[in-house]
Design a protein around this motif. Structure first.
Motif, PDB file in Angstrom:
ATOM      1  N   GLY A  79      25.159  66.710 -27.464  1.00 60.34           N
ATOM      2  CA  GLY A  79      25.040  65.432 -28.150  1.00 60.34           C
ATOM      3  C   GLY A  79      24.670  64.253 -27.279  1.00 60.34           C
ATOM      4  O   GLY A  79      25.061  63.124 -27.570  1.00 60.34           O
ATOM      5  N   ASN A  80      23.900  64.491 -26.212  1.00 58.35           N
ATOM      6  CA  ASN A  80      23.549  63.381 -25.312  1.00 58.35           C
ATOM      7  C   ASN A  80      22.101  62.932 -25.438  1.00 58.35           C
ATOM      8  O   ASN A  80      21.592  62.198 -24.607  1.00 58.35           O
ATOM      9  N   THR A  81      21.416  63.385 -26.493  1.00 58.92           N
ATOM     10  CA  THR A  81      20.063  62.918 -26.761  1.00 58.92           C
ATOM     11  C   THR A  81      19.980  62.438 -28.206  1.00 58.92           C
ATOM     12  O   THR A  81      20.800  62.802 -29.044  1.00 58.92           O
ATOM     13  N   THR A  82      18.972  61.629 -28.502  1.00 64.37           N
ATOM     14  CA  THR A  82      18.819  61.102 -29.852  1.00 64.37           C
ATOM     15  C   THR A  82      18.366  62.214 -30.803  1.00 64.37           C
ATOM     16  O   THR A  82      17.806  63.231 -30.389  1.00 64.37           O
ATOM     17  N   ARG A  83      18.582  61.983 -32.075  1.00 67.83           N
ATOM     18  CA  ARG A  83      18.163  62.974 -33.070  1.00 67.83           C
ATOM     19  C   ARG A  83      16.656  63.175 -33.063  1.00 67.83           C
ATOM     20  O   ARG A  83      16.164  64.287 -33.273  1.00 67.83           O
ATOM     21  N   LEU A  84      15.930  62.106 -32.842  1.00 68.64           N
ATOM     22  CA  LEU A  84      14.473  62.223 -32.843  1.00 68.64           C
ATOM     23  C   LEU A  84      13.967  63.010 -31.638  1.00 68.64           C
ATOM     24  O   LEU A  84      13.010  63.776 -31.743  1.00 68.64           O
TER      25      LEU A  84
ATOM     26  N   SER B 286      -1.882  80.221 -23.735  1.00 68.68           N
ATOM     27  CA  SER B 286      -0.825  80.638 -22.813  1.00 68.68           C
ATOM     28  C   SER B 286      -0.678  79.660 -21.657  1.00 68.68           C
ATOM     29  O   SER B 286       0.438  79.401 -21.196  1.00 68.68           O
ATOM     30  N   ILE B 287      -1.791  79.120 -21.194  1.00 65.60           N
ATOM     31  CA  ILE B 287      -1.750  78.261 -20.009  1.00 65.60           C
ATOM     32  C   ILE B 287      -1.583  76.790 -20.380  1.00 65.60           C
ATOM     33  O   ILE B 287      -0.563  76.164 -20.063  1.00 65.60           O
ATOM     34  N   PHE B 288      -2.552  76.238 -21.090  1.00 65.41           N
ATOM     35  CA  PHE B 288      -2.582  74.797 -21.324  1.00 65.41           C
ATOM     36  C   PHE B 288      -1.606  74.355 -22.415  1.00 65.41           C
ATOM     37  O   PHE B 288      -0.758  73.489 -22.195  1.00 65.41           O
ATOM     38  N   SER B 289      -1.729  74.959 -23.602  1.00 67.32           N
ATOM     39  CA  SER B 289      -0.892  74.531 -24.723  1.00 67.32           C
ATOM     40  C   SER B 289       0.579  74.782 -24.457  1.00 67.32           C
ATOM     41  O   SER B 289       1.427  73.922 -24.688  1.00 67.32           O
ATOM     42  N   SER B 290       0.902  75.975 -23.957  1.00 66.90           N
ATOM     43  CA  SER B 290       2.306  76.296 -23.700  1.00 66.90           C
ATOM     44  C   SER B 290       2.882  75.400 -22.614  1.00 66.90           C
ATOM     45  O   SER B 290       4.025  74.952 -22.715  1.00 66.90           O
ATOM     46  N   LEU B 291       2.082  75.127 -21.585  1.00 67.56           N
ATOM     47  CA  LEU B 291       2.543  74.253 -20.509  1.00 67.56           C
ATOM     48  C   LEU B 291       2.795  72.840 -21.036  1.00 67.56           C
ATOM     49  O   LEU B 291       3.811  72.215 -20.711  1.00 67.56           O
ATOM     50  N   ALA B 292       1.871  72.343 -21.876  1.00 69.40           N
ATOM     51  CA  ALA B 292       2.026  70.993 -22.413  1.00 69.40           C
ATOM     52  C   ALA B 292       3.267  70.886 -23.280  1.00 69.40           C
ATOM     53  O   ALA B 292       4.052  69.934 -23.167  1.00 69.40           O
ATOM     54  N   VAL B 293       3.478  71.881 -24.148  1.00 68.93           N
ATOM     55  CA  VAL B 293       4.648  71.882 -25.022  1.00 68.93           C
ATOM     56  C   VAL B 293       5.929  71.997 -24.213  1.00 68.93           C
ATOM     57  O   VAL B 293       6.933  71.332 -24.497  1.00 68.93           O
ATOM     58  N   LEU B 294       5.899  72.831 -23.182  1.00 65.12           N
ATOM     59  CA  LEU B 294       7.083  73.005 -22.339  1.00 65.12           C
ATOM     60  C   LEU B 294       7.425  71.710 -21.611  1.00 65.12           C
ATOM     61  O   LEU B 294       8.601  71.329 -21.512  1.00 65.12           O
ATOM     62  N   VAL B 295       6.419  71.018 -21.102  1.00 65.32           N
ATOM     63  CA  VAL B 295       6.642  69.743 -20.406  1.00 65.32           C
ATOM     64  C   VAL B 295       7.263  68.722 -21.350  1.00 65.32           C
ATOM     65  O   VAL B 295       8.237  68.041 -21.006  1.00 65.32           O
ATOM     66  N   ILE B 296       6.711  68.615 -22.557  1.00 65.92           N
ATOM     67  CA  ILE B 296       7.242  67.663 -23.529  1.00 65.92           C
ATOM     68  C   ILE B 296       8.697  67.985 -23.845  1.00 65.92           C
ATOM     69  O   ILE B 296       9.563  67.102 -23.877  1.00 65.92           O
ATOM     70  N   GLY B 297       8.991  69.255 -24.083  1.00 62.43           N
ATOM     71  CA  GLY B 297      10.352  69.664 -24.411  1.00 62.43           C
ATOM     72  C   GLY B 297      11.341  69.399 -23.294  1.00 62.43           C
ATOM     73  O   GLY B 297      12.436  68.869 -23.523  1.00 62.43           O
ATOM     74  N   PHE B 298      10.963  69.762 -22.082  1.00 59.45           N
ATOM     75  CA  PHE B 298      11.858  69.558 -20.938  1.00 59.45           C
ATOM     76  C   PHE B 298      12.124  68.070 -20.700  1.00 59.45           C
ATOM     77  O   PHE B 298      13.267  67.658 -20.483  1.00 59.45           O
ATOM     78  N   LEU B 299      11.071  67.271 -20.718  1.00 63.67           N
ATOM     79  CA  LEU B 299      11.235  65.847 -20.440  1.00 63.67           C
ATOM     80  C   LEU B 299      12.036  65.137 -21.519  1.00 63.67           C
ATOM     81  O   LEU B 299      12.702  64.137 -21.252  1.00 63.67           O
ATOM     82  N   ALA B 300      11.979  65.644 -22.749  1.00 61.65           N
ATOM     83  CA  ALA B 300      12.766  65.038 -23.828  1.00 61.65           C
ATOM     84  C   ALA B 300      14.257  65.138 -23.550  1.00 61.65           C
ATOM     85  O   ALA B 300      15.052  64.355 -24.069  1.00 61.65           O
TER      86      ALA B 300
END
Length: 342
Positions: A25-30, A184-198
């Motif tokens: 519970g340490n991040t916003t719902r969005l 596998s390379i570009f899209s997955s990496l971009a999604v992973l970066v967004i998720g981790f940084l969130a």
């Protein structure tokens, strides 16, 4: 031996991080919603391109259209303002528009997706340019890190848009295997970066953010149109509350809380500090914190105790600001200080 495609690994990892974020519970719902959307998108890509589930293929562009819109609204909530607005619901039309395009003009699906990703990325970058590093609800102790995180997220959105363009180009050229490699390379990496940084602790909810949302039944001073206030008046009021109330010792201190305390709009407070000191709000506040930490270290306190007593909650941010202001690490400064006293 079971081998999983990269998008499926990314989906499982992001799914785990989503569950962990909800439990802690340490991040916003969005931000949680953004993380979940990234996980579901990666799962959909994997099911379609690696497991042959063509029935879920229509979900792929719909899920993808959610990601940039959620990133923008999450950015507004955590960095710009305190509460969700009805006008934000318009951004939820992105998947609706995508569904309409899929039925009416499917040839424009890729163009619409690219436009959404690039458009929202540019919106984040432009908002950051206007705000500088003075984000309303980011902890000032984090310095420029929250703004940097959002810039990287914007960059990841652009990379994702570029990957879609590469997939379209490869299909036009008859390179049937290229889409899987690109995903596998570009899209997955971009999604992973967004998720981790969130999930970065520098984007975590500050206490004043949740308190402010309860106070927002009426527009706050930072949201109302007010006449220009002389810089010296803002700075006089700021220095008084900073020195007398020692607000800088609160690790959850944000620009929004300072603006509410002074009764001036966010932008005016930020502009006044920059004009008077040549620095942004976080650097201005962290100077008081480092001075306090030096006093603690000079009394023989260890580095961790001095850090926590001075309004910092992570050593990386503390060490970075300490080195920037003093030119030394906390340990080096303490050794020299104690040696000078003996």
């Amino acid at each position: 031996m079971i081998a999983l495609p990269v998008p499926m690994i990314v989906a499982l990892l992001l799914g785990y991080l989503f569950v962990r974020a909800v439990v802690l519970g340490n991040t916003t719902r969005l931000l949680n919603a953004l993380l979940l959307a990234c996980a579901l998108q990666s799962m959909t890509v994997s099911l379609v391109h690696y497991y042959g589930f063509d029935d879920v293929r229509p979900l792929q562009p719909i899920m993808a259209s959610l990601i940039p819109a959620l990133a923008w609204i999450a950015f507004l909530e955590s960095a710009i303002r305190t509460r969700f607005r009805l006008s934000d619901l318009w951004h939820g039309l992105a998947p609706v528009i995508m569904i309409i395009v899929m039925f009416v003009a499917p040839a424009f699906i890729d163009a619409l997706l690219g436009g959404l990703f690039v458009g929202y990325a540019l919106a984040i970058i432009l908002a950051l340019h206007r705000q500088g590093n003075d984000l309303a609800h980011s902890r000032l102790a984090s310095g420029p890190v929250p703004a940097l995180i959002w810039r990287v997220i914007a960059g990841a959105l652009i990379v994702s848009a570029l990957s879609d363009a590469l997939i379209s180009a490869s299909l036009q050229l008859g390179m049937d295997r290229a889409p899987g490699i690109i995903l596998s390379i570009f899209s997955s990496l971009a999604v992973l970066v967004i998720g981790f940084l969130a999930l970065s602790p520098d984007l975590a909810i500050a206490k004043d953010h949740t308190d402010a949302s309860k106070e927002d039944t009426q527009p706050s001073p930072s949201e109302r149109m007010e006449p220009e206030v002389p810089i010296h008046e803002i700075m006089a009021g700021l220095e008084q509350v900073i020195v007398t109330e020692k607000l800088y010792l609160d690790p959850d201190l944000t620009l929004a809380r300072i603006a509410r305390r002074l009764g001036y709009p966010l932008k005016q407070v930020s502009t006044a500090i920059n004009a008077q000191t040549g620095e942004n709000v976080s650097r201005y506040i962290n100077k008081f914190r480092i001075d306090h930490a030096c006093a603690e270290l000079g009394r023989g306190q260890n580095v961790t105790t001095a850090m926590l007593a001075s309004g910092f909650n992570t050593k990386s941010n503390f060490n970075r600001e300490f080195l920037r202001i003093t030119g030394k690490t906390p340990s080096q400064w303490q050794q020299q200080s104690l040696s000078a006293d003996t």
